[in-house]
Design an enzyme around this catalytic site. Structure first.
Site, PDB file in Angstrom:
ATOM      1  CE  LYS A  90      -4.223   1.211   2.502  1.00 29.00           C
ATOM      2  NZ  LYS A  90      -4.845   1.061   3.830  1.00 29.00           N
TER       3      LYS A  90
HETATM    4  C1  E4P Z   1      -8.241   1.987   4.038  1.00 26.24           C
HETATM    5  O1  E4P Z   1      -7.432   1.338   3.443  1.00 26.24           O
HETATM    6  C2  E4P Z   1      -7.980   2.743   5.266  1.00 26.24           C
HETATM    7  O2  E4P Z   1      -7.212   1.939   6.114  1.00 26.24           O
HETATM    8  C3  E4P Z   1      -9.224   3.107   6.021  1.00 26.24           C
HETATM    9  O3  E4P Z   1     -10.397   2.708   5.351  1.00 26.24           O
HETATM   10  C4  E4P Z   1      -9.261   4.480   6.600  1.00 26.24           C
HETATM   11  O4  E4P Z   1     -10.477   4.662   7.271  1.00 26.24           O
HETATM   12  P1  E4P Z   1     -10.750   5.845   8.319  1.00 26.24           P
HETATM   13  O5  E4P Z   1     -11.036   7.086   7.543  1.00 26.24           O
HETATM   14  O6  E4P Z   1     -11.954   5.373   9.077  1.00 26.24           O
HETATM   15  O7  E4P Z   1      -9.508   5.960   9.148  1.00 26.24           O
END
Ligand code: E4P
Length: 222
Positions: A90
């Site tokens: 990622k």
């Molecule tokens: C996705 O890959 C992220 O880890 C995640 O969905 C972020 O979510 P949040 O805005 O609730 O922190």
């Protein structure tokens, strides 16, 4: 639309895996930090816990600022899994992140470009070769923009342009988000375990189960 779980918590991952609806896991530095464990150790544990899913996203750490730093981290992360295909690197939506995405994609490594808030960012990530792009809808909703609309527009663009990167609807906060991103054309929704539980539940289902149990008990007693 497939489901990934968005957490670094092993218990939640195990529970979701047992339900049988899980196609992947996404983590991020905040989620790993919350667990108070060593990043690489937790990724290894997750990979062992969910051997059959298509993707486990491990995010490069915030101190990796250049493409070279990101690629070096990615190469270490890939080793954790013995080179197996389901680890996904990622990467942040930055110039360096795109450079690293291009490099890794050419090497056949799965990538997930994260922190996407515009259609143009999604297009750039796809053209860099991202396997997945992650628009964060909840965080857009938080600033009074329509996150689901963003997912819908990216899905439309990818269809028109014949782009095969998959859209992971991220930052999903509740069941209505899930329904709406599925209808908008997201390939995947990554959601916390609490949202999986909410998706299962409905007051009429619970009432129905209670009524069946009561009727059954009465019939058995007669
Ligand atoms: C996705 O890959 C992220 O880890 C995640 O969905 C972020 O979510 P949040 O805005 O609730 O922190």
């Amino acid at each position: 639309m497939k489901f990934f779980i968005d957490t670094a918590n092993l218990d939640d991952i195990k529970k979701a895996y047992k339900v049988g609806v899980l196609s992947g896991v996404t983590t991020n530095p905040s989620l790993v930090a919350k667990e108070g464990v060593k990043f690489e150790d937790r990724i290894e544990e997750i990979l062992k816990t969910v051997p059959e899913v298509e993707s486990v996203s491990a995010e490069v750490t915030p101190d990796a600022e250049t493409a070279e730093d990101m690629i070096a981290q990615a190469e270490e992360l890939i080793k954790i899994n013995g080179g197996d295909q389901n680890i996904t690197i990622k990467l942040p939506m930055t110039i360096a992140g795109l450079e690293a995405t291009r490099y890794l994609a050419k090497k056949g490594v799965k990538t997930n470009v994260t922190l996407i808030f515009t259609v143009n960012q999604a297009l750039l990530a796809a053209r860099a070769g991202a396997t997945y792009v992650s628009p964060f809808l909840g965080r857009l909703d938080d600033i009074s923009e329509d996150g689901v609309q963003l997912v819908a527009k990216i899905a439309e663009l990818f269809r028109i342009q014949n782009i095969d990167s998959q859209i992971i609807a991220a930052s999903v906060r509740h069941p209505d988000h899930v329904t709406r991103v599925a209808l908008a054309g997201a390939h995947i929704a990554t959601i916390p375990y609490s949202v999986i539980e909410q998706l299962v539940k409905h007051p009429l289902t619970e009432q129905g189960i209670e009524k069946f149990a009561a009727d059954w008990k009465n019939a058995v007693q007669n």
